[in-house]
Design a protein around this motif. Structure first.
Motif, PDB file in Angstrom:
ATOM      1  N   ALA A 149       8.025   3.297  -5.528  1.00 34.23           N
ATOM      2  CA  ALA A 149       7.957   4.215  -5.369  1.00 34.23           C
ATOM      3  C   ALA A 149       9.308   5.345  -4.568  1.00 34.23           C
ATOM      4  N   SER A 153      11.599   8.422  -6.054  1.00 36.97           N
ATOM      5  CA  SER A 153      11.841   9.054  -5.231  1.00 36.97           C
ATOM      6  C   SER A 153      13.866   9.588  -5.231  1.00 36.97           C
ATOM      7  N   MET A 199      -2.001  10.478  -3.210  1.00 34.66           N
ATOM      8  CA  MET A 199      -0.810  10.590  -2.539  1.00 34.66           C
ATOM      9  C   MET A 199      -1.350   8.651  -1.990  1.00 34.66           C
ATOM     10  N   ARG A 201       2.278   5.997  -1.827  1.00 38.90           N
ATOM     11  CA  ARG A 201       2.987   5.630  -1.691  1.00 38.90           C
ATOM     12  C   ARG A 201       3.385   7.129  -2.443  1.00 38.90           C
ATOM     13  N   GLU A 202       4.229   8.113  -1.334  1.00 40.40           N
ATOM     14  CA  GLU A 202       4.665   8.771  -2.371  1.00 40.40           C
ATOM     15  C   GLU A 202       5.959   8.806  -2.435  1.00 40.40           C
ATOM     16  N   PRO A 203       6.507   9.794  -3.823  1.00 43.75           N
ATOM     17  CA  PRO A 203       6.062  10.439  -4.563  1.00 43.75           C
ATOM     18  C   PRO A 203       4.573  10.079  -5.963  1.00 43.75           C
TER      19      PRO A 203
END
Lengths: 389, 150
Positions: A149, A153, A199, A201-203
């Motif tokens: 994750a 990002s 969501m 574990r963003e993104p």
């Protein structure tokens, strides 16, 4: 060319699979491992007495090689090993054992089970609570899933990637699973489903990460010479490699331009007579969608940062899937995202099934070369090129 | 530098029940008790590394020394946990919890991973300049970052 004396010298002659389910219900990992192993040995036309090598992926809860020998009555074993997860490690161990003469025929087994940490239903199973137990982690660890994750990002930051770029990977895998009876989730999805997913574990969302499942795959490997006596359609290992760099802690990796995947690709290109234009089926790992995007770029299908646009421009809208140059499907079995988190044993199985020509409705016409690029960035990058024997 | 709390190794392990500690990493956590982030630096070649290793990965010297960092850096990697492992100061229901790998000013590629506090969500992004800060967790100091002043 790099030295590759093992080229086309070891073959896969047996395949067995339990299929993968969200919950295999009241079965142990050992039970699944036995079922897949027996199926693979029988598929090879062999019996317990013909197996003298055992390699097993050291998955949580999986039986180790001595236990598998004991359960299956394999009476004389001259090579056995536990391999790190993600299937290429086991594949490379098994092929080297055959080629070196340590043994004649290896049973290569991969059994996965949902763990309490990745499945609520598994956490309620009293027989699973002790699997993988240890120190309780804090949230602030960029390891495993959070590592992917975090680098997702960074990838978005560096290349301006869109969420849709990741979505193509998820949609493509799901479409493959629809046509694969072994797969755990077989309902098709579209881009809106992807964008609406919860969501985690963003993104990265639910649809960016593979699916915890119960199940097992097994293979039998032997010499190419013996393979031709056993069956008309052996699948040869043309080249295989694992790859690692020094800065392999998830949060210390220097950048996305140099990690294990790059070592694997350098090795495969140097060892293989076959490359992308020869490939009929492409099987990139999809434990997380960001891994697939990186594999597509690092294998050389497109430039760094260009995987999303590549998938978009090679999208087969009618089929709701990727079809590279209108010809080469990607993970037609559904991958880890939708067949289930086989940790790439499914990718290897699909290579074998496609090259045998027994993939049914998802069969690629006259498939003769398959490329598997498995594992992530840090400590389990690996790849293999298989050809029809 | 504040004096280290005089405790045994057994007590040190007990103070950090969520850590898998060993002889190579114990110095890091002794530093936390003194509210000091000490990362390994090679006395021979000056190279920093993290997580702690028994030798310098650049020159193979064993003279690696836990050394306080300035605490200045910028967010290099970032993820927002919408769910995850529990911690007493983390409430996922109130909003996603940020986990950031901060590239420290001492050396390119030297990173420390933790959370970022005192920062509105819209301001927290890759590239943000941050500084070291301490909170309490499970009754012991825990290093975090917050936006750098000025």
């Amino acid at each position: 060319m790099a030295r590759n004396p093992i080229k086309d010298q070891v073959a896969i002659v047996g395949v067995g699979s339990t299929g993968f389910r969200r919950d295999a219900g009241g079965r142990s990992s050992a039970s699944l491992a036995c079922e897949a192993s027996i199926a693979a040995i029988r598929d090879a036309g062999l019996g317990a007495d013909d197996i003298d090598g055992i390699t097993v992926a050291a998955e949580p809860g999986s039986p180790n090689p001595p236990r598998l020998a004991s359960m299956l009555g394999i009476q004389r074993v001259s090579h056995f090993a536990s391999a790190q997860p993600v299937a290429g490690f086991g594949l490379v161990d098994a092929m080297n054992a055959v080629f070196s003469g340590s043994c004649e025929a290896v049973l290569l087994c991969f059994a996965v089970m949902r763990s309490p940490w990745n499945s609520r239903s598994a956490a309620r199973d009293p027989f699973r609570r002790t699997v993988g137990a240890g120190v309780r982690p804090v949230p602030e660890l960029v390891q495993g899933a959070a590592g992917y994750a975090s680098w997702a990002s960074r990838y978005i930051h560096e290349y301006g990637a869109r969420r849709e770029d990741f979505g193509y990977v998820a949609i493509n895998s799901r479409t493959g699973a629809v046509g694969n009876p072994l797969a755990a989730i077989r309902t098709p999805i579209d881009m809106q489903d992807y964008l609406d997913a919860r969501m985690i574990r963003e993104p990265l969302s639910m649809l960016d990460m593979d699916l915890p499942v119960d199940g097992a795959d097994a293979f039998v490997l032997t010499t190419a010479e013996r393979a031709r006596e056993l069956r008309p359609d052996p699948v040869l290992i043309h080249a295989a490699s694992v790859g690692l760099v020094d800065r392999n802690d998830e949060d210390q990796l220097l950048d996305l331009s140099r990690h294990g995947q790059h070592v694997v690709i350098e090795q495969l290109k140097a060892k293989s007579d076959l490359w992308l234009s020869d490939v009929d089926v492409y099987l990139p790992y999809d434990g997380f969608t960001i891994i697939t995007l990186n594999w597509i770029e690092n294998a050389g299908w497109c430039e760094p940062g260009g995987a999303g646009r590549f998938l978009e421009s090679h999208w087969d809208a009618a089929g709701n899937r990727v079809l590279i140059d209108g010809r080469v499907p990607m993970n037609p079995h559904g991958g880890s995202l939708s067949e289930g988190a086989t940790r790439a044993s499914g990718h290897i199985r699909e290579a074998v099934v496609q090259l045998r020509g027994t993939a049914g409705e998802r069969q690629v016409p006259d498939a003769s070369v398959a490329l598997v690029t498995a594992g992530g960035f840090f400590f389990n990058s690996q790849g293999a090129i298989f050809r029809r024997g | 530098m504040p004096p280290d709390v005089e405790i045994t190794e057994a007590e040190l392990v007990e103070r950090f029940p969520y850590v898998r500690m060993d002889h190579d990493t114990k110095h890091l956590y002794r530093g936390w008790l003194a509210r000091e982030l000490r990362l390994n630096r090679c006395r021979d070649c000056g190279f920093w590394h993290h997580p702690p290793k028994p030798v310098c990965p650049r020159c193979w010297s064993s003279a690696v020394e836990p050394t306080p960092v300035s605490g200045r850096g910028s967010v290099h990697l970032l993820t927002w946990l919408h769910q995850g492992p529990p911690a007493p100061d983390v409430d996922y229901a109130a909003g996603p919890h940020p986990v950031a790998s901060v590239e420290l000013a001492e050396q390119a590629g030297l990173r420390f991973t933790t959370t970022v506090v005192d920062c509105p969500r819209e301001r927290l992004e890759i590239g943000l300049a941050v500084e070291l800060h301490w909170i309490e967790r499970f009754g012991a100091p825990f290093p975090v970052f917050r936006p750098a002043e000025g």
